[in-house]
Design a protein around this motif. Structure first.
Motif, PDB file in Angstrom:
ATOM      1  N   ILE A  50      -8.265   7.758  56.465  1.00  0.00           N
ATOM      2  CA  ILE A  50      -7.954   8.243  57.576  1.00  0.00           C
ATOM      3  C   ILE A  50      -6.508   8.628  57.793  1.00  0.00           C
ATOM      4  O   ILE A  50      -5.610   7.821  57.805  1.00  0.00           O
ATOM      5  N   LYS A 111      -2.117  17.083  58.005  1.00  0.00           N
ATOM      6  CA  LYS A 111      -2.947  16.583  57.734  1.00  0.00           C
ATOM      7  C   LYS A 111      -3.244  16.367  56.010  1.00  0.00           C
ATOM      8  O   LYS A 111      -3.316  15.581  55.264  1.00  0.00           O
ATOM      9  N   VAL A 136     -13.442  11.446  54.480  1.00  0.00           N
ATOM     10  CA  VAL A 136     -12.274  11.795  55.194  1.00  0.00           C
ATOM     11  C   VAL A 136     -12.509  11.926  56.760  1.00  0.00           C
ATOM     12  O   VAL A 136     -13.506  12.879  57.061  1.00  0.00           O
ATOM     13  N   PHE A 137     -12.062  11.175  57.253  1.00  0.00           N
ATOM     14  CA  PHE A 137     -12.199  11.036  58.974  1.00  0.00           C
ATOM     15  C   PHE A 137     -10.989  11.310  59.673  1.00  0.00           C
ATOM     16  O   PHE A 137      -9.648  11.189  58.996  1.00  0.00           O
ATOM     17  N   ASP A 138     -10.890  11.767  60.982  1.00  0.00           N
ATOM     18  CA  ASP A 138      -9.912  11.926  61.946  1.00  0.00           C
ATOM     19  C   ASP A 138      -9.806  10.373  62.514  1.00  0.00           C
ATOM     20  O   ASP A 138     -11.059  10.053  62.793  1.00  0.00           O
ATOM     21  N   ASN A 141     -12.420   9.947  65.464  1.00  0.00           N
ATOM     22  CA  ASN A 141     -13.895   9.959  65.216  1.00  0.00           C
ATOM     23  C   ASN A 141     -14.621   8.451  65.389  1.00  0.00           C
ATOM     24  O   ASN A 141     -13.929   7.593  65.336  1.00  0.00           O
ATOM     25  N   THR A 163     -20.917  17.561  54.138  1.00  0.00           N
ATOM     26  CA  THR A 163     -20.439  17.446  55.498  1.00  0.00           C
ATOM     27  C   THR A 163     -21.417  16.986  56.205  1.00  0.00           C
ATOM     28  O   THR A 163     -22.530  16.876  55.711  1.00  0.00           O
ATOM     29  N   ARG A 166     -21.816  17.082  63.665  1.00  0.00           N
ATOM     30  CA  ARG A 166     -20.724  16.711  64.263  1.00  0.00           C
ATOM     31  C   ARG A 166     -21.117  16.773  66.033  1.00  0.00           C
ATOM     32  O   ARG A 166     -21.441  17.859  66.249  1.00  0.00           O
ATOM     33  N   GLY A 206     -13.138  20.255  59.300  1.00  0.00           N
ATOM     34  CA  GLY A 206     -12.077  19.350  59.841  1.00  0.00           C
ATOM     35  C   GLY A 206     -12.135  18.118  59.509  1.00  0.00           C
ATOM     36  O   GLY A 206     -11.474  17.395  58.951  1.00  0.00           O
ATOM     37  N   THR A 207     -13.309  17.632  59.816  1.00  0.00           N
ATOM     38  CA  THR A 207     -13.406  15.985  59.616  1.00  0.00           C
ATOM     39  C   THR A 207     -14.773  15.640  59.247  1.00  0.00           C
ATOM     40  O   THR A 207     -15.755  16.400  59.565  1.00  0.00           O
ATOM     41  N   ASP A 230      -9.143  22.279  55.881  1.00  0.00           N
ATOM     42  CA  ASP A 230     -10.612  22.443  55.710  1.00  0.00           C
ATOM     43  C   ASP A 230     -11.118  23.642  55.279  1.00  0.00           C
ATOM     44  O   ASP A 230     -12.061  23.614  54.406  1.00  0.00           O
ATOM     45  N   ASP A 254     -16.619  12.745  67.786  1.00  0.00           N
ATOM     46  CA  ASP A 254     -15.262  13.140  67.757  1.00  0.00           C
ATOM     47  C   ASP A 254     -14.840  13.628  69.248  1.00  0.00           C
ATOM     48  O   ASP A 254     -15.688  14.166  70.004  1.00  0.00           O
TER      49      ASP A 254
END
Length: 419
Positions: A50, A111, A136-138, A141, A163, A166, A206-207, A230, A254
């Motif tokens: 993160i 990032k 991998v996360f923001d 999230n 992936t 979302r 992205g995430t 990404d 998110d």
């Protein structure tokens, strides 16, 4: 002049139709075809990464949703990079149970640099061989409780990059947050889901993705540092023949921007980043299309192609035609009428296309959208307007120097609050 105006607008529409018609096929394929179900024979070990910059308001809720996963806790370690933080993000993350490293570097900002920093730390530690993959996360999230277990199924079936679905924490805030949310829902259901079923490559967004340790080792960390790391990562791996998978049963939520200033800055970075990726990887993707007959390369080439810039060029050309009409008294009325009719028709066609994809997504994903019905319906009509705002953003991004800027996250919902 009149024939030129009509033919110009017709050519633009034909180009768009030919280049993006396959996405209509994606939509109908995903609508009527059921995705394959995957099972896992092994529970793999993972590190969760993160990257967080001044995320004290939301970081604890993400870590909590990870610790509540229906997956063996002994197989999951959580790492947080407190990247150039000026608040107590690091302290809150430690108290929530994460392994925290603080990074201070005002020259290498973004990032991608934070990810590279933590990957190198892990690979130079006693944990170098402990993990088979990295999530991998923001920091904003939240994860459904079955997220890691579901992603593990696709990973276990040989996909080295995966992936996920979302969703949004704040769909119902306003037309901006719903615009973002609807786009990502459509991307999940009618792009990545269709790609997965058709056995071509998906793209990370992205995430909310998983990458095999071997890819990180091969790249000596995280080597992608453009403004949209990404898409850069996706394009690079597709060129190298990697097939990115998708797991529609792994749901991530998110937070979307709620002010136009935030939205403008974020999408300005995205637009500039797409130009950067196109400039650096467009040639490689074209080579893959013609030399390797790779549809995945074609799909990614269309994804990063500056379509909004082409749209803007069409509008500018029509504006020039209008000026010519005003300066040519003999045929001004005919030119103005033809130009306005062509331009209006073009804009109406684009509105209808966005309305179609938005409506299709709302119908099939209705039960997954956590908002009042009236707001969901209203978002269908504002979604095309949200997409049209990309046109001035694409123009500004072409000429303006853009730097990575953090987006403030303030939606402090838990996963229970969202669902």
């Amino acid at each position: 002049m009149l024939n030129f105006i009509q033919n110009f607008n017709l050519v633009i529409m034909i180009i768009f139709t030919v280049c993006y018609a396959y996405q209509f096929f994606y939509a109908f394929y995903a609508l009527f075809k059921k995705p394959k179900q995957y099972d896992a024979t092994k529970q793999h070990s993972y590190a969760v990464i993160i990257s967080a910059r001044n995320e004290s308001a939301v970081i604890a809720q993400l870590i909590r949703s990870i610790r509540q996963q229906k997956y063996p806790a002994k197989l999951i370690d959580i790492y947080v990079v407190a990247d150039n933080c000026t608040d107590n993000t690091a302290q809150i993350a430690r108290e929530a149970g994460a392994i925290v490293y603080e990074r201070f570097n005002t020259q290498q900002v973004g990032k991608g640099y934070a990810l590279d920093y933590i990957f190198k730390i892990i690979h130079n530690s006693s944990k170098a061989d402990a993990y088979e993959g990295y999530f991998v996360f923001d920091a904003d999230n939240l994860l459904d409780e079955n997220y890691i277990a579901e992603m593990n199924k696709v990973f276990d079936n040989g996909y080295r990059i995966v992936t996920s679905y979302r969703n949004s924490k704040n769909y119902d805030t306003n037309w901006l947050s719903s615009g973002y949310s609807l786009w990502f829902l459509r991307e999940s259901k009618y792009l990545n889901n269709a790609r997965m079923m058709l056995n071509t490559s998906c793209a990370i967004s992205g995430t909310g993705f998983l990458v095999h340790r071997d890819i990180i080792i091969k790249n000596n960390g995280w080597k992608h540092h453009l403004l949209t790391e990404d898409i850069e990562f996706s394009a690079d791996n597709i060129i190298q023949g990697e097939k990115i998978g998708y797991c529609g049963t792994a749901v991530l939520y998110d937070e979307q921007p709620t002010t136009f200033k935030q939205s403008w800055n974020q999408r300005l970075r995205w637009a500039k980043g797409f130009y950067q990726v196109f400039a650096r990887y467009g040639g490689g993707l074209l080579k893959g299309i013609f030399k390797n007959h790779s549809f995945a390369c074609f799909d990614m080439f269309m994804t990063i192609s500056p379509a909004m810039f082409v749209s803007l060029s069409s509008i500018v050309m029509n504006a020039v035609f209008l000026i010519c009409g005003l300066l040519s008294p003999e045929s001004s009325q005919a030119i103005i009428t033809t130009t306005l009719t062509s331009l209006g028709g073009t804009l109406l066609n684009f509105y209808c296309i966005f309305f179609f994809f938005g409506g299709l997504t709302l119908i099939t994903e209705w039960k997954k959208i956590y908002a009042k019905p009236v707001k969901i319906v209203l978002s269908l009509f504002t979604f095309p307007l949200f997409m049209f705002t990309y046109i001035p953003i694409a123009l500004v991004a072409l000429f303006k120097k853009i730097e990575w800027k953090p987006i403030e996250h303030t939606v402090t919902k838990s996963i229970e609050d969202v669902q």
